[in-house]
Design an enzyme around this catalytic site. Sequence first.
Site, PDB file in Angstrom:
ATOM      1  N   LYS A 236       0.825  -1.204   0.000  1.00 28.71           N
ATOM      2  CA  LYS A 236       0.000   0.000   0.000  1.00 28.71           C
ATOM      3  C   LYS A 236       0.861   1.257   0.000  1.00 28.71           C
ATOM      4  CE  LYS A 236      -0.461   0.101   5.058  1.00 28.71           C
ATOM      5  NZ  LYS A 236      -1.402   0.101   6.202  1.00 28.71           N
TER       6      LYS A 236
ATOM      7  N   ARG B  31     -11.618  -1.043  13.148  1.00 26.40           N
ATOM      8  CA  ARG B  31     -11.518  -0.200  11.962  1.00 26.40           C
ATOM      9  C   ARG B  31     -12.538  -0.601  10.915  1.00 26.40           C
ATOM     10  NH1 ARG B  31      -5.666   0.089   9.393  1.00 26.40           N
ATOM     11  NH2 ARG B  31      -6.168  -2.052   8.773  1.00 26.40           N
TER      12      ARG B  31
ATOM     13  N   TYR C 164      15.469  29.786  12.130  1.00 30.94           N
ATOM     14  CA  TYR C 164      14.296  30.632  12.326  1.00 30.94           C
ATOM     15  C   TYR C 164      13.825  30.586  13.778  1.00 30.94           C
ATOM     16  CZ  TYR C 164      13.966  30.674   7.215  1.00 30.94           C
ATOM     17  OH  TYR C 164      14.225  30.841   5.881  1.00 30.94           O
TER      18      TYR C 164
ATOM     19  N   MET D 285      13.176  24.544   6.030  1.00 35.90           N
ATOM     20  CA  MET D 285      12.485  23.862   4.934  1.00 35.90           C
ATOM     21  C   MET D 285      13.451  23.127   4.015  1.00 35.90           C
ATOM     22  SD  MET D 285       9.677  25.372   2.275  1.00 35.90           S
ATOM     23  CE  MET D 285       8.805  24.296   1.145  1.00 35.90           C
TER      24      MET D 285
END
Length: 358
Positions: A30, A122, A257, A304
């Site tokens: 998956k 589930r 940052y 980032m």
Amino acid sequence: MTAIWSVDKEAFLQNAIQVKNDNSIMAVVKNNAYHYGLAFAVTSFLKAGIHTFSTTSLKEAIKVRELAPNATIFLMNAVYDFEKVRKYQIQMTLPSLAYYYKYKNDLSGIKVHLEYENLLHRSGFKTLEEIKEVIEDHLANTNEDKMIISGVWTHFGYADEFDVPEYGVEREAWINVVNALLKEGYQFDFIHAQNSASYYREGQILLPQHTHARVGIALYGSRPYSRLDTQIIKQSLTVKGNVIQVREVNVGDYCGYSFAFEATRDHTRLAVVDIGYGDGILKSRAKHDALINGKRYPIRALMMSHMFVEVDDEVDAQDEVILYNNDIRIDEYTFKGVGANSEQLSAMNHDSLIKEYR
């Protein structure tokens, strides 16, 4: 320079062979095979002698069929595009009484596996009686094109938990369901429940009466729980960046940052590395260390596209910075609380990282 996501193809294959251990394995592929790449993973698993696959996406199931024309493919989520399920010979879960009674005519010719809810809650039938109700109604159905009950299955939600009794509870409940159904004379081509954690807790042996273990994360090189030795499951994945420059900062200097790191001594050396959260490095992972030239150094700030790693005089520009490999493994940080093995894998940004198989 650009950060790299890299898999050793032979190491991946050998790990899959070791995980299989001559058992019948249903490989979970998956989410693009845990982001290793569906085509790569399926092809590798076929070489390892695995010919049964499961996923949660019909789209992926169809891709697996194209890659493996003779494989058995099991869809763990209920879907409604029954024509495609039939066309591509996909076996699928039957998740509830309500679903069965609403769609039993639409399911004609499709092989289904009856799902038992167990403690995960589930999806699935809540009781043995509900499962038997479907089987009996199905047996009474004289339609020659009716669906085919091919298997029964459940999922163990607590197999990686050792300090609570839930795994024993869910395991016993499921074994009782299987034994009761077989005692009634019902027969199934597939009986499967074990995930990686359950499979290894049982000593890489299938549960009694079971046809397959449905294994995911172990096939991708991560231990499902920390008690397993690292030699048992080996990681083929390397994620690495590069030192693009080394900076010196002094006491009181803030780096990154929002005051991310404050230097506490003069002449602190910080390596600026070309990988960050935009590439899929979790913030919780950045609370730990990275490997440079065989030595571990603490990550001090995450941005980032970059991170700061505090280093010594042995580190220079263009040195490789390893975030993950078999010596600094994904599962190591799972057990330190960074996030599940699959979470760390899923976070990787394969559009920004160079992706290579070697």
